[in-house]
Scaffold this active site. Sequence first.
Site, PDB file in Angstrom:
ATOM      1  CB  CYS A 106      15.301 -33.394 -12.954  1.00  0.00           C
ATOM      2  SG  CYS A 106      13.917 -31.977 -13.002  1.00  0.00           S
ATOM      3  N   GLY A 140      11.305 -11.906  -8.606  1.00  0.00           N
ATOM      4  CA  GLY A 140      11.891 -13.395  -7.880  1.00  0.00           C
ATOM      5  C   GLY A 140      12.470 -13.348  -6.942  1.00  0.00           C
ATOM      6  CG  HIS A 141      14.216 -14.311  -2.823  1.00  0.00           C
ATOM      7  ND1 HIS A 141      14.606 -12.851  -2.387  1.00  0.00           N
ATOM      8  CD2 HIS A 141      14.909 -15.721  -1.863  1.00  0.00           C
ATOM      9  CE1 HIS A 141      15.103 -13.317  -1.051  1.00  0.00           C
ATOM     10  NE2 HIS A 141      15.618 -14.676  -1.107  1.00  0.00           N
ATOM     11  CG  ASP A 189      11.314 -27.721 -10.478  1.00  0.00           C
ATOM     12  OD1 ASP A 189      12.189 -28.098 -10.386  1.00  0.00           O
ATOM     13  OD2 ASP A 189      10.189 -29.000 -11.048  1.00  0.00           O
ATOM     14  CG  ASP A 209      -1.327 -34.720  -8.273  1.00  0.00           C
ATOM     15  OD1 ASP A 209      -0.641 -34.732  -9.090  1.00  0.00           O
ATOM     16  OD2 ASP A 209      -1.984 -34.977  -7.402  1.00  0.00           O
ATOM     17  CG  ASP A 210       3.150 -32.920 -12.048  1.00  0.00           C
ATOM     18  OD1 ASP A 210       4.251 -33.101 -12.192  1.00  0.00           O
ATOM     19  OD2 ASP A 210       2.752 -33.764 -12.143  1.00  0.00           O
TER      20      ASP A 210
END
Length: 322
Positions: free
Chosen positions: A18, A140-141, A69, A51-52
Amino acid sequence: MTTPDAVRLTQYARGGGCACKIPPGELEETIARLLPGGPGTDLMVGVEHGDDGAVVRVSPALAVVVTADFFTPVVDDAYTFGRIAAANALSDIYAMGGVPLVAVNLLGWPRDKLPAELAAEVLRGGLDVGRAAHCHVAGGHSIDDPEPKYGMAVTGTADPAALLRIDAGRPGLPLSLTKPIGTGVLNAWHKATGQVSADAVEVMTTLNADASRLALAAGIRCATDVTGFGLLGHLFKLARASGVSAVLDHAAVPLIDGTRAAARAGHMPGGTRRNLQWVRPHTDAGAVGEDDLLLLADAQTSGGLLVAGELVRRRDSVLTIR
Protein backbone atom coordinates in the site's frame (compact mmCIF):
# COMPACT_ATOMS: atom_id res chain seq x y z
CA MET A 1 13.93 -16.43 -16.99
CA THR A 2 14.81 -16.49 -13.28
CA THR A 3 14.39 -19.75 -11.37
CA PRO A 4 11.89 -19.73 -8.46
CA ASP A 5 14.48 -20.42 -5.76
CA ALA A 6 16.57 -17.39 -6.75
CA VAL A 7 13.76 -14.83 -6.86
CA ARG A 8 13.34 -11.86 -4.53
CA LEU A 9 9.93 -10.56 -5.59
CA THR A 10 10.40 -7.15 -3.97
CA GLN A 11 13.25 -6.40 -6.38
CA TYR A 12 10.88 -6.48 -9.35
CA ALA A 13 8.80 -3.48 -8.28
CA ARG A 14 9.61 0.18 -7.59
CA GLY A 15 7.32 0.37 -4.56
CA GLY A 16 5.71 -2.18 -2.34
CA GLY A 17 2.25 -2.88 -0.96
CA CYS A 18 0.00 0.00 0.00
CA ALA A 19 3.03 2.30 0.13
CA CYS A 20 2.83 2.43 -3.69
CA LYS A 21 -0.60 4.07 -3.65
CA ILE A 22 -1.14 7.31 -5.53
CA PRO A 23 -0.58 10.12 -2.96
CA PRO A 24 -3.82 10.97 -1.14
CA GLY A 25 -4.01 14.62 -2.16
CA GLU A 26 -3.38 13.79 -5.81
CA LEU A 27 -5.91 10.96 -5.69
CA GLU A 28 -8.64 13.17 -4.23
CA GLU A 29 -8.18 15.70 -7.02
CA THR A 30 -8.41 12.91 -9.58
CA ILE A 31 -11.65 11.38 -8.31
CA ALA A 32 -13.38 14.68 -7.48
CA ARG A 33 -15.02 14.62 -10.92
CA LEU A 34 -16.60 11.24 -10.12
CA LEU A 35 -18.79 12.60 -7.32
CA PRO A 36 -22.52 12.07 -8.01
CA GLY A 37 -24.73 15.04 -8.81
CA GLY A 38 -27.08 14.32 -5.93
CA PRO A 39 -27.82 11.80 -3.19
CA GLY A 40 -28.88 8.34 -4.26
CA THR A 41 -31.26 5.95 -2.59
CA ASP A 42 -29.81 2.52 -3.27
CA LEU A 43 -26.15 3.55 -3.49
CA MET A 44 -25.62 4.00 0.23
CA VAL A 45 -21.85 4.57 0.10
CA GLY A 46 -19.98 5.78 -2.96
CA VAL A 47 -16.83 7.89 -3.40
CA GLU A 48 -17.95 10.91 -1.39
CA HIS A 49 -15.65 10.42 1.60
CA GLY A 50 -13.22 7.75 0.44
CA ASP A 51 -14.88 4.89 2.31
CA ASP A 52 -13.28 1.47 2.11
CA GLY A 53 -15.92 -0.04 -0.14
CA ALA A 54 -19.06 0.83 -2.09
CA VAL A 55 -22.39 -0.23 -0.61
CA VAL A 56 -25.61 -0.84 -2.56
CA ARG A 57 -28.90 -1.62 -0.81
CA VAL A 58 -30.74 -4.45 -2.54
CA SER A 59 -33.52 -4.85 0.05
CA PRO A 60 -34.41 -3.37 3.45
CA ALA A 61 -32.45 -6.13 5.16
CA LEU A 62 -29.59 -6.68 2.71
CA ALA A 63 -26.78 -4.58 1.26
CA VAL A 64 -23.99 -5.59 -1.09
CA VAL A 65 -20.45 -4.34 -0.35
CA VAL A 66 -17.87 -4.30 -3.16
CA THR A 67 -14.19 -3.40 -3.27
CA ALA A 68 -11.00 -4.00 -5.24
CA ASP A 69 -7.44 -3.86 -3.99
CA PHE A 70 -4.09 -4.92 -5.46
CA PHE A 71 -0.43 -3.96 -5.14
CA THR A 72 3.18 -4.91 -5.79
CA PRO A 73 5.09 -7.35 -3.53
CA VAL A 74 5.92 -6.39 0.06
CA VAL A 75 7.77 -9.65 0.74
CA ASP A 76 9.99 -11.88 -1.37
CA ASP A 77 8.10 -15.12 -0.75
CA ALA A 78 5.37 -15.58 -3.37
CA TYR A 79 2.94 -17.55 -1.18
CA THR A 80 3.22 -15.04 1.66
CA PHE A 81 2.71 -12.17 -0.78
CA GLY A 82 -0.52 -13.79 -1.94
CA ARG A 83 -1.74 -14.18 1.63
CA ILE A 84 -0.97 -10.55 2.51
CA ALA A 85 -2.61 -9.14 -0.61
CA ALA A 86 -5.76 -11.22 -0.09
CA ALA A 87 -6.05 -10.28 3.59
CA ASN A 88 -5.65 -6.63 2.61
CA ALA A 89 -8.40 -6.82 -0.02
CA LEU A 90 -10.81 -8.60 2.34
CA SER A 91 -10.14 -5.92 4.95
CA ASP A 92 -12.16 -3.37 2.99
CA ILE A 93 -15.27 -5.52 3.40
CA TYR A 94 -14.69 -5.92 7.13
CA ALA A 95 -14.04 -2.19 7.49
CA MET A 96 -17.59 -1.56 6.22
CA GLY A 97 -19.12 -4.07 8.64
CA GLY A 98 -19.64 -6.63 5.91
CA VAL A 99 -18.99 -10.33 5.47
CA PRO A 100 -17.04 -11.37 2.34
CA LEU A 101 -18.93 -13.68 0.01
CA VAL A 102 -16.86 -14.13 -3.16
CA ALA A 103 -13.56 -12.81 -4.49
CA VAL A 104 -11.95 -12.85 -7.92
CA ASN A 105 -8.19 -12.60 -8.46
CA LEU A 106 -6.40 -9.63 -10.02
CA LEU A 107 -2.94 -10.63 -11.26
CA GLY A 108 -0.25 -8.78 -13.18
CA TRP A 109 2.81 -10.89 -14.00
CA PRO A 110 6.05 -10.28 -15.96
CA ARG A 111 5.98 -13.51 -17.95
CA ASP A 112 9.40 -12.97 -19.49
CA LYS A 113 11.09 -12.41 -16.12
CA LEU A 114 9.36 -14.59 -13.53
CA PRO A 115 8.25 -18.23 -13.79
CA ALA A 116 4.61 -19.22 -13.82
CA GLU A 117 5.24 -21.43 -10.76
CA LEU A 118 5.68 -18.31 -8.66
CA ALA A 119 2.44 -16.82 -9.94
CA ALA A 120 0.73 -20.06 -8.94
CA GLU A 121 2.18 -19.70 -5.42
CA VAL A 122 0.81 -16.16 -5.18
CA LEU A 123 -2.64 -17.38 -6.18
CA ARG A 124 -2.39 -20.29 -3.74
CA GLY A 125 -1.72 -17.83 -0.93
CA GLY A 126 -4.79 -15.82 -1.87
CA LEU A 127 -6.91 -18.96 -2.06
CA ASP A 128 -5.84 -20.10 1.40
CA VAL A 129 -6.72 -16.74 2.95
CA GLY A 130 -10.07 -16.79 1.15
CA ARG A 131 -10.77 -20.20 2.64
CA ALA A 132 -9.82 -18.96 6.12
CA ALA A 133 -12.31 -16.11 5.64
CA HIS A 134 -15.01 -18.53 4.40
CA CYS A 135 -15.02 -16.51 1.18
CA HIS A 136 -15.27 -18.20 -2.22
CA VAL A 137 -12.40 -17.46 -4.61
CA ALA A 138 -13.46 -17.88 -8.21
CA GLY A 139 -11.35 -17.02 -11.23
CA GLY A 140 -10.40 -13.44 -11.97
CA HIS A 141 -8.29 -11.58 -14.49
CA SER A 142 -4.58 -11.56 -15.37
CA ILE A 143 -2.34 -9.46 -17.60
CA ASP A 144 1.29 -9.55 -18.74
CA ASP A 145 2.75 -6.72 -16.63
CA PRO A 146 6.29 -5.31 -16.25
CA GLU A 147 5.87 -5.52 -12.45
CA PRO A 148 4.25 -8.33 -10.41
CA LYS A 149 0.97 -7.25 -8.86
CA TYR A 150 -1.74 -9.17 -7.04
CA GLY A 151 -4.98 -8.50 -5.25
CA MET A 152 -8.68 -9.23 -5.35
CA ALA A 153 -12.04 -7.75 -6.20
CA VAL A 154 -14.33 -8.79 -3.36
CA THR A 155 -18.11 -8.81 -2.94
CA GLY A 156 -19.70 -9.12 0.49
CA THR A 157 -22.97 -8.62 2.27
CA ALA A 158 -23.99 -6.37 5.15
CA ASP A 159 -26.97 -5.15 7.14
CA PRO A 160 -27.94 -1.73 5.72
CA ALA A 161 -28.87 -0.59 9.23
CA ALA A 162 -25.56 -1.65 10.78
CA LEU A 163 -22.77 -0.48 8.51
CA LEU A 164 -19.37 0.74 9.61
CA ARG A 165 -18.82 4.07 7.86
CA ILE A 166 -16.06 6.64 7.77
CA ASP A 167 -18.54 9.53 8.20
CA ALA A 168 -20.33 8.24 11.31
CA GLY A 169 -17.95 9.57 13.98
CA ARG A 170 -19.39 11.61 16.83
CA PRO A 171 -17.77 13.96 19.36
CA GLY A 172 -16.54 12.28 22.54
CA LEU A 173 -16.06 8.77 21.14
CA PRO A 174 -12.80 7.00 22.06
CA LEU A 175 -10.55 5.63 19.33
CA SER A 176 -9.53 1.97 19.13
CA LEU A 177 -6.78 0.60 16.89
CA THR A 178 -6.85 -3.13 16.33
CA LYS A 179 -3.33 -3.79 15.00
CA PRO A 180 0.06 -2.25 15.75
CA ILE A 181 1.61 -0.12 13.01
CA GLY A 182 4.99 -0.17 11.30
CA THR A 183 4.57 -2.43 8.29
CA GLY A 184 5.63 0.26 5.84
CA VAL A 185 8.97 0.78 7.56
CA LEU A 186 9.53 -2.94 8.08
CA ASN A 187 8.64 -3.76 4.48
CA ALA A 188 11.14 -1.15 3.29
CA TRP A 189 13.73 -2.74 5.59
CA HIS A 190 12.91 -6.17 4.17
CA LYS A 191 13.26 -4.93 0.59
CA ALA A 192 16.64 -3.35 1.34
CA THR A 193 18.15 -6.18 3.40
CA GLY A 194 16.26 -9.36 2.55
CA GLN A 195 15.62 -9.94 6.25
CA VAL A 196 12.08 -10.92 7.22
CA SER A 197 10.08 -9.50 10.11
CA ALA A 198 7.90 -12.39 11.26
CA ASP A 199 5.91 -9.95 13.39
CA ALA A 200 5.12 -7.77 10.38
CA VAL A 201 4.05 -10.80 8.34
CA GLU A 202 1.76 -11.93 11.15
CA VAL A 203 0.14 -8.50 11.31
CA MET A 204 -0.36 -8.32 7.54
CA THR A 205 -1.83 -11.82 7.21
CA THR A 206 -4.24 -11.47 10.14
CA LEU A 207 -7.83 -10.95 8.99
CA ASN A 208 -9.88 -8.08 10.41
CA ALA A 209 -12.93 -10.33 10.75
CA ASP A 210 -12.86 -10.44 14.56
CA ALA A 211 -12.36 -6.68 14.80
CA SER A 212 -15.36 -6.04 12.55
CA ARG A 213 -17.59 -8.44 14.46
CA LEU A 214 -16.59 -6.95 17.81
CA ALA A 215 -17.29 -3.44 16.56
CA LEU A 216 -20.75 -4.36 15.30
CA ALA A 217 -21.56 -6.27 18.49
CA ALA A 218 -20.62 -3.16 20.48
CA GLY A 219 -23.02 -1.02 18.45
CA ILE A 220 -20.19 0.90 16.80
CA ARG A 221 -21.00 2.56 13.49
CA CYS A 222 -17.78 4.37 12.54
CA ALA A 223 -14.58 2.69 11.34
CA THR A 224 -11.99 2.57 8.60
CA ASP A 225 -9.00 0.36 7.97
CA VAL A 226 -5.49 1.74 8.25
CA THR A 227 -3.58 1.12 5.03
CA GLY A 228 -1.58 3.19 2.56
CA PHE A 229 -2.39 6.66 3.92
CA GLY A 230 -1.09 5.77 7.38
CA LEU A 231 -2.77 6.17 10.76
CA LEU A 232 -2.70 9.97 10.57
CA GLY A 233 -4.04 10.01 7.02
CA HIS A 234 -6.93 7.66 7.67
CA LEU A 235 -7.77 9.38 10.97
CA PHE A 236 -7.84 12.72 9.15
CA LYS A 237 -10.20 11.31 6.52
CA LEU A 238 -12.48 9.90 9.24
CA ALA A 239 -12.55 13.15 11.20
CA ARG A 240 -13.13 15.26 8.10
CA ALA A 241 -15.93 13.04 6.81
CA SER A 242 -17.59 13.02 10.25
CA GLY A 243 -17.24 16.76 10.83
CA VAL A 244 -15.23 16.30 14.03
CA SER A 245 -11.68 16.75 15.25
CA ALA A 246 -9.57 14.00 16.80
CA VAL A 247 -6.95 13.85 19.55
CA LEU A 248 -4.32 11.13 19.27
CA ASP A 249 -2.04 10.03 22.11
CA HIS A 250 0.99 9.01 20.09
CA ALA A 251 2.54 7.20 23.07
CA ALA A 252 -0.47 4.86 23.18
CA VAL A 253 -0.13 3.77 19.55
CA PRO A 254 1.43 0.29 19.41
CA LEU A 255 4.40 -0.35 17.12
CA ILE A 256 5.44 -3.69 15.68
CA ASP A 257 8.69 -4.88 17.24
CA GLY A 258 11.65 -3.60 15.27
CA THR A 259 9.84 -0.67 13.65
CA ARG A 260 11.69 2.11 15.44
CA ALA A 261 15.09 0.51 14.85
CA ALA A 262 14.36 0.08 11.13
CA ALA A 263 13.24 3.70 10.90
CA ARG A 264 16.40 4.92 12.63
CA ALA A 265 18.41 2.93 10.09
CA GLY A 266 16.78 4.98 7.33
CA HIS A 267 14.19 2.54 5.98
CA MET A 268 11.36 5.01 5.45
CA PRO A 269 8.99 4.54 2.46
CA GLY A 270 8.43 7.47 0.15
CA GLY A 271 4.69 6.96 0.62
CA THR A 272 5.08 7.58 4.35
CA ARG A 273 6.77 10.93 3.75
CA ARG A 274 4.05 11.92 1.27
CA ASN A 275 1.38 10.99 3.82
CA LEU A 276 2.90 13.27 6.43
CA GLN A 277 3.23 16.10 3.93
CA TRP A 278 -0.49 15.74 3.15
CA VAL A 279 -1.78 15.74 6.75
CA ARG A 280 0.69 18.22 8.25
CA PRO A 281 -1.38 21.34 7.39
CA HIS A 282 -4.33 19.79 9.24
CA THR A 283 -2.35 18.56 12.25
CA ASP A 284 -1.32 20.26 15.48
CA ALA A 285 1.70 18.13 16.34
CA GLY A 286 2.48 19.87 19.60
CA ALA A 287 5.72 18.51 21.02
CA VAL A 288 5.69 15.35 18.89
CA GLY A 289 8.92 15.11 16.91
CA GLU A 290 9.44 14.42 13.21
CA ASP A 291 10.49 10.80 13.75
CA ASP A 292 7.29 9.98 15.66
CA LEU A 293 5.14 11.84 13.15
CA LEU A 294 6.61 9.79 10.33
CA LEU A 295 5.78 6.57 12.17
CA LEU A 296 2.21 7.77 12.74
CA ALA A 297 1.98 8.51 9.00
CA ASP A 298 3.69 5.25 7.99
CA ALA A 299 2.05 3.69 4.93
CA GLN A 300 0.55 0.45 6.21
CA THR A 301 -0.21 -2.72 4.28
CA SER A 302 -3.11 -4.83 5.56
CA GLY A 303 -3.33 -2.81 8.76
CA GLY A 304 -5.97 -2.95 11.46
CA LEU A 305 -9.28 -1.17 11.90
CA LEU A 306 -9.44 2.33 13.34
CA VAL A 307 -12.72 2.40 15.24
CA ALA A 308 -14.57 5.36 16.72
CA GLY A 309 -15.82 3.54 19.81
CA GLU A 310 -14.54 1.34 22.60
CA LEU A 311 -13.77 -2.29 21.85
CA VAL A 312 -13.59 -4.84 24.64
CA ARG A 313 -10.76 -7.31 24.24
CA ARG A 314 -11.65 -11.02 24.43
CA ARG A 315 -9.34 -13.73 25.66
CA ASP A 316 -9.41 -15.56 22.34
CA SER A 317 -9.10 -12.42 20.22
CA VAL A 318 -6.07 -11.70 18.09
CA LEU A 319 -6.68 -7.97 18.46
CA THR A 320 -4.35 -5.50 20.05
CA ILE A 321 -6.54 -2.73 21.46
CA ARG A 322 -5.15 0.60 22.61
